[in-house]
Scaffold this motif. Structure first.
Motif, PDB file in Angstrom:
ATOM      1  N   TYR A   1     -15.782 -15.545  43.372  1.00 17.08           N
ATOM      2  CA  TYR A   1     -16.074 -16.410  44.511  1.00 17.08           C
ATOM      3  C   TYR A   1     -16.668 -17.741  44.041  1.00 17.08           C
ATOM      4  O   TYR A   1     -17.337 -17.810  43.003  1.00 17.08           O
ATOM      5  N   THR A   2     -16.431 -18.761  44.838  1.00 17.16           N
ATOM      6  CA  THR A   2     -17.045 -20.064  44.641  1.00 17.16           C
ATOM      7  C   THR A   2     -17.960 -20.350  45.819  1.00 17.16           C
ATOM      8  O   THR A   2     -17.512 -20.336  46.977  1.00 17.16           O
ATOM      9  N   ARG A   3     -19.230 -20.600  45.532  1.00 11.67           N
ATOM     10  CA  ARG A   3     -20.203 -20.858  46.590  1.00 11.67           C
ATOM     11  C   ARG A   3     -20.200 -22.330  46.971  1.00 11.67           C
ATOM     12  O   ARG A   3     -20.265 -23.209  46.116  1.00 11.67           O
ATOM     13  N   VAL A   4     -20.100 -22.569  48.272  1.00 16.05           N
ATOM     14  CA  VAL A   4     -20.264 -23.909  48.818  1.00 16.05           C
ATOM     15  C   VAL A   4     -21.563 -23.869  49.604  1.00 16.05           C
ATOM     16  O   VAL A   4     -21.616 -23.384  50.729  1.00 16.05           O
ATOM     17  N   GLY A   5     -22.646 -24.323  48.993  1.00 18.75           N
ATOM     18  CA  GLY A   5     -23.966 -24.134  49.583  1.00 18.75           C
ATOM     19  C   GLY A   5     -24.174 -24.984  50.832  1.00 18.75           C
ATOM     20  O   GLY A   5     -23.841 -26.170  50.844  1.00 18.75           O
ATOM     21  N   LEU A   6     -24.725 -24.381  51.860  1.00 15.38           N
ATOM     22  CA  LEU A   6     -25.121 -25.111  53.061  1.00 15.38           C
ATOM     23  C   LEU A   6     -26.644 -25.180  53.146  1.00 15.38           C
ATOM     24  O   LEU A   6     -27.206 -26.199  53.521  1.00 15.38           O
ATOM     25  N   THR A   7     -27.316 -24.090  52.817  1.00 20.14           N
ATOM     26  CA  THR A   7     -28.773 -24.070  52.674  1.00 20.14           C
ATOM     27  C   THR A   7     -29.071 -23.274  51.422  1.00 20.14           C
ATOM     28  O   THR A   7     -28.179 -22.785  50.755  1.00 20.14           O
ATOM     29  N   ASP A   8     -30.331 -23.101  51.127  1.00 19.69           N
ATOM     30  CA  ASP A   8     -30.719 -22.316  49.959  1.00 19.69           C
ATOM     31  C   ASP A   8     -30.999 -20.857  50.305  1.00 19.69           C
ATOM     32  O   ASP A   8     -31.409 -20.088  49.430  1.00 19.69           O
ATOM     33  N   GLY A   9     -30.768 -20.461  51.538  1.00 17.74           N
ATOM     34  CA  GLY A   9     -31.264 -19.160  51.963  1.00 17.74           C
ATOM     35  C   GLY A   9     -30.304 -18.003  51.903  1.00 17.74           C
ATOM     36  O   GLY A   9     -30.707 -16.866  52.149  1.00 17.74           O
ATOM     37  N   ALA A  10     -29.034 -18.231  51.597  1.00 16.36           N
ATOM     38  CA  ALA A  10     -28.067 -17.137  51.642  1.00 16.36           C
ATOM     39  C   ALA A  10     -27.247 -17.120  50.366  1.00 16.36           C
ATOM     40  O   ALA A  10     -26.643 -18.130  49.987  1.00 16.36           O
ATOM     41  N   HIS A  11     -27.211 -15.958  49.716  1.00 12.37           N
ATOM     42  CA  HIS A  11     -26.438 -15.800  48.493  1.00 12.37           C
ATOM     43  C   HIS A  11     -25.664 -14.492  48.565  1.00 12.37           C
ATOM     44  O   HIS A  11     -26.168 -13.484  49.058  1.00 12.37           O
ATOM     45  N   LEU A  12     -24.442 -14.516  48.053  1.00 13.99           N
ATOM     46  CA  LEU A  12     -23.561 -13.350  48.134  1.00 13.99           C
ATOM     47  C   LEU A  12     -24.116 -12.197  47.317  1.00 13.99           C
ATOM     48  O   LEU A  12     -24.070 -11.047  47.744  1.00 13.99           O
ATOM     49  N   VAL A  13     -24.590 -12.479  46.109  1.00 12.90           N
ATOM     50  CA  VAL A  13     -25.151 -11.434  45.240  1.00 12.90           C
ATOM     51  C   VAL A  13     -26.475 -11.924  44.662  1.00 12.90           C
ATOM     52  O   VAL A  13     -26.774 -13.123  44.695  1.00 12.90           O
TER      53      VAL A  13
END
Length: 249
Positions: free
Chosen positions: A237-249
């Motif tokens: 997966y490639t993360r496109v960050g919107l905030t710092d509060g949610a991460h897949l793993v």
């Protein structure tokens, strides 16, 4: 507990092939988990297969089918426009409604290439989901779709160059293109081996695709078990960050 997760994919079977492991993991760990599938009509055979796939993954509820036609299969939704032909405002508004209903911490969808083969529906789903994730948080856009909600992060299911050699050869052998991203583009490499059996059961639930010689479910089914398990055991997966509060793993 991981954050709530909403996956948006183009076709029935994309959820199992591209994110079956992470969906099964999130569901098993008690996270609110949902899948939107933009093509194929409710009541069609593939809708029933999708329901079986989601059950195998542990994702609750009936399928969330938008009911548009597959770009290459007009009979998938008789009388409905092809997904790629739907006006942008309509397409985005439909997705915004699901985002605001589910209120996910993370939204997951196709990468810009549309995964490996670059299906037009995959690429269009990527574009519409990016727009919808932004619009969902803006109260003056689509007010009829519910209260605003801004997901914490957007993740794109993808494949790095280094991981597609074997699978690429298989797809090339049936005349399909192989579109992968440079390895540094991948932000999350996820070991999904503990959920591999559920993922494979979900893929097999798509019986229509298993019966097609050139489909990826059919190709995987013809492989030795050891090879198939190796291919299914990791997701990228490639993360496109919107905030710092949610991460897949």
């Amino acid at each position: 507990m991981p954050p709530s997760l909403l996956a948006v994919f183009a076709h029935p079977d994309d959820e199992a092939l591209l994110a079956g492991g992470i969906l099964a993991r999130y569901a098993a760990e008690g996270a609110r988990t949902a899948v939107v599938t933009v093509t194929w009509a409710p009541g069609s055979p593939r809708a029933g297969e999708l329901a079986d796939s989601l059950a195998a993954l542990g994702v609750p509820g009936p399928p969330r089918l938008l009911g548009y036609a597959d770009h290459r299969v007009p009979a998938s939704a008789p009388g409905r426009p092809r997904w790629c032909d739907v006006p942008v405002d309509e397409a985005v508004g439909r997705l915004v409604a699901h985002i605001r209903e589910v209120r996910p911490g993370i939204v997951l969808t196709h990468d810009a290439y549309g995964q490996l083969t670059g299906h037009p529906d995959h690429r269009h789903t990527h574009r519409m989901t990016l727009l919808a994730v932004t619009a969902a948080g803006l109260g003056q856009l689509y007010p009829e779709a519910g209260e605003p909600w801004r997901p914490g992060a957007l993740y794109l299911a993808t494949h790095p160059h280094s991981a597609v050699t074997e699978l690429g050869e298989l797809l090339d052998g049936v005349g399909k293109s192989v579109l992968s991203v440079p390895d540094p583009h991948v932000t999350d490499t996820v070991d999904v081996r503990p959920w591999r059996e559920r993922k494979w059961a979900a893929i097999q639930a798509h019986r229509t695709e298993v019966a097609r010689d050139r489909s990826l479910p059919a190709i995987l089914g013809r492989l030795p078990e050891e090879t198939r398990e190796r291919l299914l055991g990791t997701e990228y997966y490639t993360r496109v960050g919107l905030t710092d509060g949610a991460h897949l793993v």
